[in-house]
Design an enzyme around this catalytic site. Sequence first.
Site, PDB file in Angstrom:
ATOM      1  N   SER A 283      43.820  41.919  45.143  1.00 57.16           N
ATOM      2  CA  SER A 283      43.117  41.563  43.918  1.00 57.16           C
ATOM      3  C   SER A 283      42.607  40.146  44.028  1.00 57.16           C
ATOM      4  O   SER A 283      43.136  39.348  44.793  1.00 57.16           O
ATOM      5  CB  SER A 283      44.071  41.646  42.729  1.00 57.16           C
TER       6      SER A 283
ATOM      7  N   GLU B  52      36.241  50.374  43.533  1.00 56.94           N
ATOM      8  CA  GLU B  52      36.945  50.475  42.254  1.00 56.94           C
ATOM      9  C   GLU B  52      37.160  49.120  41.586  1.00 56.94           C
ATOM     10  O   GLU B  52      38.292  48.676  41.435  1.00 56.94           O
ATOM     11  CB  GLU B  52      38.321  51.103  42.482  1.00 56.94           C
TER      12      GLU B  52
ATOM     13  N   TYR C 172      51.895  35.638  36.590  1.00 59.17           N
ATOM     14  CA  TYR C 172      51.269  35.303  37.875  1.00 59.17           C
ATOM     15  C   TYR C 172      50.992  33.810  38.018  1.00 59.17           C
ATOM     16  O   TYR C 172      50.284  33.416  38.941  1.00 59.17           O
ATOM     17  CB  TYR C 172      49.919  36.026  38.019  1.00 59.17           C
TER      18      TYR C 172
ATOM     19  N   CYS D 201      59.061  32.316  21.482  1.00 55.11           N
ATOM     20  CA  CYS D 201      60.301  31.582  21.713  1.00 55.11           C
ATOM     21  C   CYS D 201      60.611  31.474  23.201  1.00 55.11           C
ATOM     22  O   CYS D 201      61.636  31.970  23.678  1.00 55.11           O
ATOM     23  CB  CYS D 201      61.453  32.274  20.988  1.00 55.11           C
TER      24      CYS D 201
HETATM   25  C1  LIG Z   1      44.263  47.721  40.154  1.00 54.11           C
HETATM   26  C2  LIG Z   1      43.476  48.598  41.047  1.00 54.11           C
HETATM   27  C3  LIG Z   1      42.092  48.430  41.134  1.00 54.11           C
HETATM   28  C4  LIG Z   1      41.349  47.332  40.426  1.00 54.11           C
HETATM   29  O1  LIG Z   1      41.734  46.076  40.825  1.00 54.11           O
HETATM   30  P1  LIG Z   1      40.873  44.814  40.327  1.00 54.11           P
HETATM   31  O2  LIG Z   1      41.554  43.650  40.950  1.00 54.11           O
HETATM   32  O3  LIG Z   1      40.955  44.787  38.838  1.00 54.11           O
HETATM   33  O4  LIG Z   1      39.479  45.031  40.791  1.00 54.11           O
HETATM   34  C5  LIG Z   1      41.381  49.314  41.911  1.00 54.11           C
HETATM   35  N1  LIG Z   1      42.023  50.324  42.589  1.00 54.11           N
HETATM   36  C6  LIG Z   1      43.344  50.498  42.520  1.00 54.11           C
HETATM   37  C7  LIG Z   1      43.962  51.611  43.260  1.00 54.11           C
HETATM   38  C8  LIG Z   1      44.120  49.640  41.756  1.00 54.11           C
HETATM   39  O5  LIG Z   1      45.440  49.820  41.709  1.00 54.11           O
END
Ligand SMILES: *Cc1c(COP(=O)(O)O)cnc(C)c1O
Length: 476
Positions: free
Chosen positions: A247, A327, A375, A402
């Site tokens: 990511s 994705e 994170y 809190c």
């Molecule tokens: C979380 C995830 C994404 C998207 O990740 P981003 O960092 O938001 O682009 C795409 N594919 C899979 C399998 C994921 O688990």
Amino acid sequence: MTELAPAHPLAPAWLQVPADPAALDPVVFTSQYARDDTGCVTVDSVPVTEIAARHGSPSYVVSERTFRDRARGFREAFEAALNPLGVELEVYYASKALLNTAVARWATEEGLNIDTASGGELAVALAAGVAPGRIALHGNNKSAEELDRALEVGVGRIVVDSLAEIELVARLARERGTRAPVMIRVTPGVHASTHEFIATAHEDQKFGLSLNPVQEGEDSPALVAVAACVDASDALDLRGLHCHIGSQIFAAEGFGQAAERVFALRETVAERWDVTLPEIDLGGGHGVAYTAADSPREVAAIATDLAPLLTSVLESSDLPTPHLSFEPGRFIAGPSGCTVYTVGTVKTVTVSPGVQRRYVSVDGGMSDNARPVLYDADYTAVLANRVSEETPVLSRVVGKHCESGDIVVKDVYLPGDVTAGDLLVVPVTGAYCWSLSSNYNWLPRPGIVAVAPDGDTREIVRRESVSDLLARDTGV
Ligand SMILES: *Cc1c(COP(=O)(O)O)cnc(C)c1O
């Protein structure tokens, strides 16, 4: 040019004292933001004071135009870079970043499909009217109910993640008398984040099936999974291979390296079983800027950089070019959204002799943005309801929970006169903030306000009320 004030001793190296404290840094304040004549920050021309007056504070605010532009922009950038190589592609919006029926519709209307990772996400996508064939179901531990529902509605693909799941999907498909479209999630041994990627031989994570054999000379777990799918081909339609390498990725190299490894497995499958897998999914992870410290490349540049890497992968194979998919989640949703908070208590503490830090408390916190706690994520903020000529003061924006770790923005220079009742806007909270929100300290979750291209505002997810908080308390 006015002389810049010296940086504060507690400020991180990347944080500059702003020359113009009212300025909206275009790195994080994308094109939906401006200031109006009164100095108020606007989202697609709607003043945030109006949004807060109409819909309350805190509120998540999403620009429909930006969300749509980023969804379409991603798809078009990758099509422009990869179609000339003979590659057809699809983009799946990774809905875990931000999902409700409105954003699912925006994504599909812009030509994207929808990735889901649970029965709940699948239900929301279906409620949005997304055609089941355009939905993918992911997850490392899907239940039989979730898988059966996916088969019942006829999702476009189930991304299988283990041998046990392959058996389970095959059994459920036989019971239903259908053939399940599946992809195998593989771990290519590539981990990427920001500008770097690490290539490793072995994987130590819960997702996917490794491309590397456990013992030399054996088939890899990924290859064993392919064999299981081929054996069950009466019930499973093996569409291809899937990987997701990380990511917040700013460069194309990690995707290129993953493609090389996944395409090599596709070659092996063709040699071994005479099966040409028609699809490869290279996952998401495309990065965004959260603060001035980040400098992500334009998505078009990532797509363009990926093209020659893919060309060499494609040229080394005699197989027909597969259909590709990507994705993105954060890339689309993140910069489309912000959070509007109201300032409450302002307090200055002495950290060491002569060194002070100002704490600016807002009416939300880790319940509406868990990413700083989870994170160590950085964000920025601006005074949004007005501009101020006062000298910027290093500030820490904190929530009302809190926990001393309840930080919204670790370090930001805000005008010296920030006071109770002022509004702050924290940009780039569109992804993984609402999704990860909680009712910690029984705070009702904020609503999500969509700003339509014509300036209309509406709650696409309404704010929680005290009755929502009590709704599941059975009282017994
Ligand atoms: C979380 C995830 C994404 C998207 O990740 P981003 O960092 O938001 O682009 C795409 N594919 C899979 C399998 C994921 O688990």
